[in-house]
Design a protein around this motif. Sequence first.
Motif, PDB file in Angstrom:
ATOM      1  N   VAL A 285     -34.016 -47.143  -6.624  1.00 20.68           N
ATOM      2  CA  VAL A 285     -34.690 -47.041  -5.335  1.00 20.68           C
ATOM      3  C   VAL A 285     -33.970 -46.032  -4.437  1.00 20.68           C
ATOM      4  CG1 VAL A 285     -35.243 -48.331  -3.231  1.00 20.68           C
ATOM      5  CG2 VAL A 285     -35.751 -49.318  -5.461  1.00 20.68           C
ATOM      6  N   THR A 286     -32.658 -46.062  -4.470  1.00 19.91           N
ATOM      7  CA  THR A 286     -31.878 -45.106  -3.673  1.00 19.91           C
ATOM      8  C   THR A 286     -32.188 -43.670  -4.112  1.00 19.91           C
ATOM      9  OG1 THR A 286     -30.104 -46.721  -3.441  1.00 19.91           O
ATOM     10  CG2 THR A 286     -29.539 -44.432  -2.976  1.00 19.91           C
TER      11      THR A 286
ATOM     12  N   GLU B 203     -34.285 -51.898   2.084  1.00 16.25           N
ATOM     13  CA  GLU B 203     -32.864 -51.845   2.458  1.00 16.25           C
ATOM     14  C   GLU B 203     -32.364 -53.226   2.837  1.00 16.25           C
ATOM     15  OE1 GLU B 203     -32.636 -48.694   5.370  1.00 16.25           O
ATOM     16  OE2 GLU B 203     -32.824 -47.164   3.809  1.00 16.25           O
ATOM     17  N   ALA B 204     -33.175 -53.929   3.624  1.00 18.54           N
ATOM     18  CA  ALA B 204     -32.795 -55.280   4.029  1.00 18.54           C
ATOM     19  C   ALA B 204     -32.734 -56.201   2.820  1.00 18.54           C
ATOM     20  CB  ALA B 204     -33.814 -55.811   5.037  1.00 18.54           C
ATOM     21  N   TYR B 205     -33.686 -56.025   1.920  1.00 17.98           N
ATOM     22  CA  TYR B 205     -33.747 -56.845   0.718  1.00 17.98           C
ATOM     23  C   TYR B 205     -32.492 -56.664  -0.142  1.00 17.98           C
ATOM     24  CZ  TYR B 205     -35.057 -58.332  -3.967  1.00 17.98           C
ATOM     25  OH  TYR B 205     -35.060 -58.918  -5.212  1.00 17.98           O
TER      26      TYR B 205
ATOM     27  N   ALA C 296     -41.885 -45.496   5.532  1.00 21.64           N
ATOM     28  CA  ALA C 296     -40.747 -45.908   6.355  1.00 21.64           C
ATOM     29  C   ALA C 296     -40.627 -47.424   6.404  1.00 21.64           C
ATOM     30  CB  ALA C 296     -40.887 -45.331   7.765  1.00 21.64           C
ATOM     31  N   ALA C 297     -41.769 -48.088   6.506  1.00 22.31           N
ATOM     32  CA  ALA C 297     -41.757 -49.548   6.594  1.00 22.31           C
ATOM     33  C   ALA C 297     -41.192 -50.165   5.319  1.00 22.31           C
ATOM     34  CB  ALA C 297     -43.174 -50.066   6.850  1.00 22.31           C
ATOM     35  N   LEU C 298     -41.642 -49.667   4.172  1.00 24.51           N
ATOM     36  CA  LEU C 298     -41.153 -50.216   2.905  1.00 24.51           C
ATOM     37  C   LEU C 298     -39.674 -49.932   2.728  1.00 24.51           C
ATOM     38  CD1 LEU C 298     -41.627 -51.654   0.212  1.00 24.51           C
ATOM     39  CD2 LEU C 298     -42.203 -49.429  -0.782  1.00 24.51           C
TER      40      LEU C 298
END
Lengths: 151, 207
Positions: A46-47, A132-134, A125-127
């Motif tokens: 993902v990064t 990131e929080a996940y 941006a929302a995802l």
Amino acid sequence: MDRNQSRRQVAAMKQSLFDQGLLDEQFIQLEELQDDANPNFVEEIVTLHYRDSSRLISSIEQALKERNPLDFNKLDTLMHQFKGSSSSIGAKKVKAECNLFREYCRAGNAEGCMRSFQQLKKEYAALRKKLEAYFQLARQAGPQETACRSK
Amino acid sequence: MAAASDVFRPEVGSGKLHVLAVDDSHVDRKVIERLLKISSCKVTVVESGSRALQYLGLDGEKSSIGFDSVKVNLIMTDYSMPGMTGYELLKKIKESSVFREVPVVVMSSENILTRIDSFVIDSCLEEGAEEFLLKPVKLSDVKRVTDFIMKGEGKKGHKRSRSDDYSPPSSSSSSISTAFSSVSHSCDLSLPASPSALLSKKTRLSI
């Protein structure tokens, strides 16, 4: 917060991303590739995706500025790459926005392209923020939460 | 000197297939590498068709005298890449006396089906591609392909026509009436035409 509580939170967060239609099966496929030797594989992928895709977003933005006329072929090509990368991480809603953008490209609809690109950036941006929080929560909860493969 | 058949079969003793994967997307390279490693393969990943040819020694740079071909048992390539496409790479490989026996699998995102349609898939199959996989590629796809190769069941590189595997569709004008040897895809996907038009006996399409 105790371990179990953290893990439940992580699971709930992940479920919510699916329920909102933000992620699809591909995300699960990636998680199944994790094991003790590669416990952060999904986060790494993902990064990498966000690194590559932010460059593509800039390129698309630049191409949208070069109007009169818009180079729809170039835009479509860039979006194809962006969509591929999004698809590889299971970004369901973002992928759908990509498809819409490409429809507008093929129709030669400049306004449509620009509108759908704005929407796409919002979803993107929302995802990104939610993932990131996940991952942050998942790291805190400990490796067992996401590692699925036994080996 | 390596004979064509030597590069086709898995190395004796190592037990592992050596797979060359080609993709311009960094994300997809990382994923395919992982999928192949989990499937117990030795993996070499490159970012373009020209790099792949370089690796295989097909770029005309190396002298054929004294050059020991690398041993590759399978090549998996993305279709749409800048510069050389997967189709062009496939052709070059099949033109090579050393590597033409190596099975080549072409991977592509589903837009190929809408844009360039059956022409692409037909062309790849006619050029001798083993299979056409839809992206994102799944572990089950990779395992199936590698198992298949391990058993030595891959085609020996002969050019195939559509009638080899399946009966031709009745209408030649419809966009997705083409059968292709094997497709599997389970992500959210809306194909414009019915996938049941795929008539191959080897077709597995899961949506």
